[in-house]
Design a protein around this motif. Structure first.
Motif, PDB file in Angstrom:
ATOM      1  N   GLU A  12      12.205 -33.999  13.751  1.00 41.53           N
ATOM      2  CA  GLU A  12      13.489 -34.120  14.640  1.00 41.53           C
ATOM      3  C   GLU A  12      14.507 -35.150  14.072  1.00 41.53           C
ATOM      4  OE1 GLU A  12      12.218 -35.211  18.697  1.00 41.53           O
ATOM      5  OE2 GLU A  12      11.254 -33.247  19.035  1.00 41.53           O
ATOM      6  N   SER A  13      13.904 -36.183  13.192  1.00 41.55           N
ATOM      7  CA  SER A  13      14.818 -37.130  12.654  1.00 41.55           C
ATOM      8  C   SER A  13      15.219 -36.639  11.135  1.00 41.55           C
ATOM      9  CB  SER A  13      14.012 -38.457  12.739  1.00 41.55           C
ATOM     10  OG  SER A  13      12.821 -38.175  11.827  1.00 41.55           O
ATOM     11  N   GLY A  14      14.771 -35.776  10.739  1.00 45.66           N
ATOM     12  CA  GLY A  14      15.216 -35.202   9.425  1.00 45.66           C
ATOM     13  C   GLY A  14      16.536 -34.788   9.405  1.00 45.66           C
ATOM     14  N   GLU A  15      17.191 -35.213   8.342  1.00 41.47           N
ATOM     15  CA  GLU A  15      18.861 -34.932   8.073  1.00 41.47           C
ATOM     16  C   GLU A  15      18.775 -33.597   7.137  1.00 41.47           C
ATOM     17  OE1 GLU A  15      21.272 -35.798   9.651  1.00 41.47           O
ATOM     18  OE2 GLU A  15      20.718 -37.846  10.533  1.00 41.47           O
ATOM     19  N   PRO A  16      19.530 -32.576   7.514  1.00 41.90           N
ATOM     20  CA  PRO A  16      19.787 -31.402   6.752  1.00 41.90           C
ATOM     21  C   PRO A  16      20.362 -31.755   5.410  1.00 41.90           C
ATOM     22  CG  PRO A  16      20.363 -30.924   9.036  1.00 41.90           C
ATOM     23  CD  PRO A  16      20.223 -32.500   9.060  1.00 41.90           C
ATOM     24  N   ASN A  17      20.242 -31.198   4.383  1.00 38.39           N
ATOM     25  CA  ASN A  17      20.942 -31.417   3.162  1.00 38.39           C
ATOM     26  C   ASN A  17      21.076 -30.215   2.353  1.00 38.39           C
ATOM     27  OD1 ASN A  17      18.694 -31.988   0.814  1.00 38.39           O
ATOM     28  ND2 ASN A  17      17.901 -32.536   2.944  1.00 38.39           N
ATOM     29  N   LEU A  18      21.886 -30.328   1.431  1.00 38.49           N
ATOM     30  CA  LEU A  18      21.688 -29.064   0.178  1.00 38.49           C
ATOM     31  C   LEU A  18      20.979 -29.942  -1.028  1.00 38.49           C
ATOM     32  CD1 LEU A  18      25.612 -28.206   0.126  1.00 38.49           C
ATOM     33  CD2 LEU A  18      23.513 -27.260   1.329  1.00 38.49           C
ATOM     34  N   GLU A  19      20.267 -28.931  -1.684  1.00 38.91           N
ATOM     35  CA  GLU A  19      19.670 -29.419  -2.933  1.00 38.91           C
ATOM     36  C   GLU A  19      20.298 -28.329  -4.019  1.00 38.91           C
ATOM     37  OE1 GLU A  19      14.904 -29.301  -4.348  1.00 38.91           O
ATOM     38  OE2 GLU A  19      15.624 -27.563  -3.139  1.00 38.91           O
ATOM     39  N   LEU A  20      20.835 -29.048  -4.991  1.00 39.28           N
ATOM     40  CA  LEU A  20      21.105 -28.668  -6.244  1.00 39.28           C
ATOM     41  C   LEU A  20      20.051 -28.740  -7.345  1.00 39.28           C
ATOM     42  CD1 LEU A  20      23.653 -27.356  -7.800  1.00 39.28           C
ATOM     43  CD2 LEU A  20      24.018 -29.754  -8.675  1.00 39.28           C
ATOM     44  N   LYS A  21      19.618 -27.378  -7.581  1.00 36.93           N
ATOM     45  CA  LYS A  21      18.176 -27.387  -8.527  1.00 36.93           C
ATOM     46  C   LYS A  21      18.382 -27.237  -9.867  1.00 36.93           C
ATOM     47  CE  LYS A  21      14.821 -24.800  -6.763  1.00 36.93           C
ATOM     48  NZ  LYS A  21      13.888 -26.183  -6.280  1.00 36.93           N
TER      49      LYS A  21
END
Length: 453
Positions: A341-350
């Motif tokens: 619940e406390s996690g923040e969505p993010n993008l991952e550049l691989k």
């Protein structure tokens, strides 16, 4: 008897700098390294003694401009304005002062390269990221980021046949296996303590896919701090290993037949206290659109070595296609699900690894994403399959450093952001590396990347 800085010199310093002097005295720090990253992706620097630290905090340490035309083989390239004539200063940022637990009696600060009059220098990589952050702020945004590095832990041994030294992995454990935890335990605990001492908050750790391969991630931070953290991480991973008579390599592919080491870049875009990647909104889509639009040239900065392209292959979970998708680990841009619940969505550049200069890499990512937001670029449809199952449908990433450099040179947005001196130097340095390794065999390439990164 040790010379002490005069009262006048100390009074000229700001409170942060004075705290550095106090800590150096109290903690028995003898040498303070002023670190920077060059166009070859190499972390370099000079060190000030404690007795001269007060004046060096003001003046920096003198440095030839030519060093920003040096490639990773210590071969100086001919770049206009980066020759034997000219001087800059390695000027430390007192806010980044950290002791080096793996080097007792030493500390480090991340540094800018500045002109003798104190003004910013156009070839400084850290300044490039600062400028990108400022441009982002001008549009009302900020970035939180973290690199997610992998590395191979082992021992560097002479080749019995007289060839280059070999990296022999510490173990042959399986991915995530308990034997991997146990074999590397003593090293891992020392590394975690060293990182935490330097203010890098460890998130998680596990033995990775290849023999001796480790992954230990640190918590996200504002963009500049994230890049500073990655420089310290690289130095600490290797320093702790050397103190334990081991060798750690963050090279993308130190062993040709084993898994590669990435440094996947996680980032989120914020306006005030709102994470704009928390929902499938316009900013997230356009930012992804910008990354994909610039990815061919961007790869030359995020995967900055010849060795990088051994890793960027299909079905290696490192991405080989310029696509995005939710939790798709074969996509170049992965939309990550939040943790709890406390996690923040993010993008991952691989397509990102530790042979890149993190300031240039993250700064270029900001420019690419911001261009997508400004121009409202459409990322297209998300991909929810392994793109290599339909290879004719999806665009491939560049297959070599030369291809990536050609794409970078053709990318007007990234070239304009880099500026004349920086782009000339970067292209010259990287093209020289591509030529140097093309003239040698694979063992030469693997050895030098294992040794440097």
């Amino acid at each position: 008897m040790r010379d002490r800085p005069s009262g006048n010199k100390i009074n000229q310093l700001d409170p942060q700098a004075r705290r550095v002097l106090e800590r150096a005295e109290l903690e028995g720090i003898e040498l303070i390294r002023f670190l920077y990253a060059d166009h070859g992706g190499v972390v370099r620097g000079k060190a000030a003694s404690r007795s001269r630290l007060a004046e060096r905090l003001n003046s920096g340490i003198g440095h030839t401009v030519a060093m920003m035309a040096m490639n990773m083989l210590d071969q100086l390239q001919e770049v206009e304005h980066l020759g034997p004539v000219g001087e800059v200063r390695i000027v430390p940022d007192p806010a980044t002062f950290v002791p080096l637990p793996h080097a007792p009696g030493a500390a480090a600060m991340l540094s800018d390269l500045r002109r003798p009059d104190g003004s910013p220098w156009e070839a400084c990589a850290r300044t490039f990221l600062k400028d990108a952050v400022a441009e982002l702020a001008g549009d009302g945004y900020r970035i939180e980021a973290a690199f997610e590095p992998e590395f191979t832990l082992g021992r560097r041994l002479p080749d019995p046949n007289g060839g280059p030294d070999r990296l022999v992995p510490l173990d042959d454990s399986l991915c995530y296996a308990g034997t991997g935890f146990d074999t590397a335990h003593d090293y891992t605990i020392k590394l975690m303590r060293a990182l935490e001492t330097q203010g890098l908050r460890v998130e998680h750790y596990h033995p990775e896919l290849g023999p001796g391969q480790q992954e230990l991630s640190v918590r996200h931070a504002p963009a500049l701090r994230a890049a500073d953290n990655h420089v310290l991480y690289r130095e600490t991973v290797r320093g702790v290993a050397m103190r334990m008579s081991m060798w750690a390599s963050l090279a993308p592919k130190p062993l040709a037949d084993q898994a590669g080491n990435g440094a996947h870049l996680h980032l989120s875009l914020w306006r005030d206290t709102q994470n704009l990647f928390a929902e499938d909104g316009a900013e997230r889509a356009h930012f992804i659109g910008g990354l994909l639009a610039h990815l061919p040239g961007l790869t030359a900065l995020t995967c900055g070595s010849v060795n990088s392209f051994r890793r960027l292959a299909p079905r290696m979970w490192s991405s080989a296609y310029a696509v995005y998708g939710p939790d798709n680990r074969e996509a170049a841009v992965r939309v990550c699900s939040p943790l709890g619940e406390s996690g923040e969505p993010n993008l991952e550049l691989k397509p990102s690894d530790s042979s890149a200069n993190p300031y240039l890499s993250l700064g270029a990512v900001i420019h690419a994403g911001l261009d997508g937001v400004r121009r409202k670029l459409d990322p297209g449809e998300a991909v929810d399959i392994d793109p290599d199952t339909m290879p004719d449908r999806y665009p491939r990433l560049p297959g070599s450093l030369e291809e990536a450099l050609d794409a970078l040179e053709a990318d007007e947005v990234l070239m304009e952001a880099l500026g004349p001196l920086r782009r000339s130097a970067y292209l010259a340095v990287k093209r020289s590396e591509a030529a140097a390794f093309a003239a040698k065999d694979a063992s030469y390439e693997l050895f030098h990347h294992m040794r440097v990164f």
